[in-house]
Design a protein around this motif. Structure first.
Motif: not given
Length: 108
Positions: A85-108
Motif C-alpha cells: 500500500t502506498r500513502v497518498l493522503g492523510e490516513i488512520t491505520v488500525t491493527k487487529y489481533d491474531q497472527f495475520w491481523g485478521q481478528g476482530q479485536n483492535i490492538i491499536w
C-alpha cells in the motif's frame, strides 16, 4: 506531506511512500506475536501486515488482492497489506489481533 496516525502516534511521510516502511520506520508494532520474526519482509505473500486504513491510499494491487483472498483472510473484509500500500493522503491505520491481523479485536 500526508499525516499518518497509527498506534496513538502521528507522523508525516512522503506522498507515495510504502506504508509498511513508514510504519516500521516510526517504531509502530506492525506484526502480531511471532509474525515479527516470521513474515515475508514486504513481498506481499504472507499477509501478516494486514491493517484497516481510513484515508487515501493506492488501489489494491494483484498481490494484495490475491493474498487477502486466501484464508485466514476473507476478501469481503476491507483490510489491506501495508507492504503493498502506498500513502497518498492523510490516513488512520488500525491493527487487529491474531497472527495475520485478521481478528476482530483492535490492538491499536
Amino acid at each position: 506531506m500526508p499525516k499518518v496516525i497509527a498506534q496513538g502516534k502521528t507522523f508525516e511521510c512522503e506522498v507515495g511512500a510504502n506504508l509498511r516502511r513508514v510504519l516500521l520506520g516510526n517504531d509502530i508494532a506492525l506484526y502480531n506475536g511471532k509474525a515479527r520474526l516470521i513474515n515475508c519482509r514486504g513481498l506481499g505473500s504472507c499477509g501478516t501486515c494486514a491493517v484497516m486504513i481510513d484515508g487515501e491510499v493506492s488501489s489494491p494491487n494483484w498481490r494484495d488482492r490475491g493474498r487477502r483472498s486466501l484464508p485466514p483472510h476473507v476478501p469481503e473484509r476491507p483490510l489491506r497489506l501495508a507492504c503493498q500500500t502506498r500513502v497518498l493522503g492523510e490516513i488512520t491505520v488500525t491493527k487487529y489481533d491474531q497472527f495475520w491481523g485478521q481478528g476482530q479485536n483492535i490492538i491499536w
